[in-house]
Scaffold this motif. Structure first.
Motif, short mmCIF file in Angstrom:
data_model
loop_
_atom_site.label_atom_id
_atom_site.label_comp_id
_atom_site.label_asym_id
_atom_site.label_seq_id
_atom_site.Cartn_x
_atom_site.Cartn_y
_atom_site.Cartn_z
N GLU A 100 0.83 -1.29 0.12
CA GLU A 100 -0.13 -0.09 -0.07
C GLU A 100 0.83 1.34 0.00
OE1 GLU A 100 -2.34 -0.70 3.53
OE2 GLU A 100 -3.74 -1.88 2.41
N GLU A 101 2.06 1.22 0.54
CA GLU A 101 2.87 2.26 0.87
C GLU A 101 3.84 2.50 -0.71
OE1 GLU A 101 2.99 4.68 3.03
OE2 GLU A 101 1.06 4.10 4.16
N HIS A 102 4.26 3.32 -0.74
CA HIS A 102 5.23 3.45 -1.95
C HIS A 102 6.60 3.83 -1.26
CE1 HIS A 102 5.82 2.52 -6.01
NE2 HIS A 102 4.68 2.65 -6.21
N ARG A 103 6.82 3.51 -0.06
CA ARG A 103 8.04 3.88 0.53
C ARG A 103 8.21 2.67 1.32
NH1 ARG A 103 6.97 6.26 5.51
NH2 ARG A 103 4.72 6.02 5.97
N ALA A 104 9.53 2.85 2.03
CA ALA A 104 10.13 1.80 3.07
C ALA A 104 9.32 2.07 4.45
CB ALA A 104 11.69 1.63 2.95
N LEU A 105 8.96 0.97 4.98
CA LEU A 105 8.45 0.89 6.31
C LEU A 105 9.29 0.57 7.46
CD1 LEU A 105 4.70 0.29 5.73
CD2 LEU A 105 5.67 2.26 6.01
N GLY A 106 9.30 0.99 8.63
CA GLY A 106 9.99 0.53 9.73
C GLY A 106 9.43 -0.72 10.16
N ALA A 107 9.90 -1.42 10.95
CA ALA A 107 9.10 -2.67 11.41
C ALA A 107 8.19 -2.06 12.44
CB ALA A 107 10.10 -3.35 12.33
N TYR A 108 8.13 -1.20 13.26
CA TYR A 108 7.32 -0.68 14.18
C TYR A 108 6.13 0.23 13.56
CZ TYR A 108 10.03 -1.81 18.42
OH TYR A 108 10.66 -2.60 19.34
N ASP A 109 6.42 0.51 12.10
CA ASP A 109 5.18 1.31 11.49
C ASP A 109 4.31 0.20 11.22
OD1 ASP A 109 6.31 4.01 11.47
OD2 ASP A 109 7.53 3.55 9.64
N VAL A 110 5.11 -0.99 10.43
CA VAL A 110 4.15 -2.13 10.16
C VAL A 110 3.56 -2.61 11.40
CG1 VAL A 110 4.10 -4.49 9.48
CG2 VAL A 110 5.74 -2.83 8.16
N LEU A 111 4.16 -2.77 12.60
CA LEU A 111 3.57 -3.49 13.67
C LEU A 111 2.40 -2.38 14.31
CD1 LEU A 111 3.72 -5.43 16.03
CD2 LEU A 111 5.34 -3.66 17.22
N SER A 112 2.36 -1.14 14.08
CA SER A 112 1.45 -0.53 14.64
C SER A 112 0.06 -0.66 13.67
CB SER A 112 1.58 1.05 14.94
OG SER A 112 1.78 1.84 13.55
N ARG A 113 0.27 -0.77 12.46
CA ARG A 113 -0.74 -1.02 11.63
C ARG A 113 -1.59 -2.41 11.70
NH1 ARG A 113 0.34 2.63 6.24
NH2 ARG A 113 1.85 3.81 7.30
N LEU A 114 -0.58 -3.43 12.20
CA LEU A 114 -1.10 -4.75 12.41
C LEU A 114 -2.00 -4.66 13.63
CD1 LEU A 114 1.82 -7.16 12.04
CD2 LEU A 114 -0.21 -6.99 10.82
N ALA A 115 -1.57 -3.66 14.73
CA ALA A 115 -1.96 -3.75 15.94
C ALA A 115 -3.54 -3.11 15.72
CB ALA A 115 -1.45 -2.88 16.80
N GLN A 116 -3.75 -2.16 14.92
CA GLN A 116 -4.98 -1.40 14.46
C GLN A 116 -5.97 -2.51 13.98
OE1 GLN A 116 -4.42 1.77 11.74
NE2 GLN A 116 -2.93 2.65 13.16
#
Lengths: 169, 169
Positions: B57-73
């Motif tokens: 979905e993102e056209h950029r690199a995501l940090g693991a914690y970015d990914v994590l917070s979306r997973l949590a949502q």
DNA sequence: TCTTGACCTGTTATGATATTACATACATAG
DNA sequence: CTATGTATGTAATATCATAACAGGTCAAGA
């Protein structure tokens, strides 16, 4: 003092991994560092000089905390900023390199295909594109082969401006 | 399903930064991911699939914690290993890339000279050499130019075996 | 059916890397 | 000598990553 090219050491690619008079390179590099910082109007203070020595003594990359613990042994402050600031100074002055990572992930746009990606990272909008880098990779392999080094994995990243952000600037 | 090359999207270098039907690329990539993991005898579980979606979905690199917070949502676990494990899986399967650096510093062996260094890092003895990489850098610049990307700083790192450690292996 | 074993997910705790903010010291231009 | 800019010291905290273990799911074979 011998001219830089007289030093049969670290700076000569073919010899980089070979045994050589490393003390000589170190002394030479420190002397040049003094000259370069003076010329730039910057000060190679004791901490900064010591950090450069520490980096030069090792033929490998050191983490900031490695540097810090050695500084502490010499009686310098042992809080992280002490090391980070000195390292930043050396990098700014072109006396050291920071081998860096982005700590991030992107989806692969060529899954299942054998490819040598380079990452183009826009410093303005943070977009990342995966560009084909077979040529760059081949050039890297051949440069490495000069030193007898065998490349297993390569990381090629470019930081700059994407077309959109270039247009806005 | 259209063949990959029919997708006018992210995977086409010239278009990587241009506007395109990104939803199309995403759907296409997910479908291919299903096929590839199945073929490899691996399971694209809900968390893993969701992580890949997030990256796509993102056209950029995501940090693991970015990914994590979306997973949590989305109701998934919100402890770091949840994200790291899924990301590791995707990288193993060739579905994502990890953009990484060593978090370390080396003294520059060509201070005061304009140079394009590549770092040869031995995975066995951790020695680091700075190799001249003007050619690789030029290849990178030209690959980037294809997409209209302007390279300001480049990081070229190779992980592998130095001559000494190769001899011992 | 039941058991087993492989694998996946969740959680706690901790380690490793990096920065912010502020206080103090120190060199040098005026 | 003093004001200014720069360098250093320190505390606190943010960010990134992994180890270790507990519990759940699922499929293959007894």
């Amino acid at each position: 003092m011998p001219a830089p090219q007289d030093c049969p050491g670290c700076a000569t690619p073919d010899l980089a991994f070979a045994a050589h008079d490393h003390a000589h390179c170190t002394a030479d590099a420190l002397a040049r560092a003094e000259a370069l910082t003076a010329a730039a109007g910057a000060r190679l203070t004791p901490v900064r000089r010591r950090v450069l020595e520490i980096l030069l003594e090792e033929h490998r990359a050191l983490g900031a905390y490695d540097v810090l613990s050695r500084l502490a042994q010499d009686g310098y402050g042992n809080q992280p900023p002490v090391a980070y600031r000195a390292l930043e100074f050396l990098v700014d002055q072109g006396l050291a390199h920071r081998i860096q990572r982005l700590n991030a992930f992107t989806a692969c746009v060529h899954p299942g295909e054998d490819h040598a990606p380079a990452f183009l990272i826009c410093r303005s909008c943070h977009a990342v594109a995966e560009a084909p880098a077979a040529q760059a990779r081949a050039a890297l392999d051949s440069a490495a082969a000069q030193s007898g080094f065998l490349v297993e994995r390569a990381t090629i990243e470019a930081l700059g401006l994407c077309p959109t952000c270039r247009g806005q600037a």
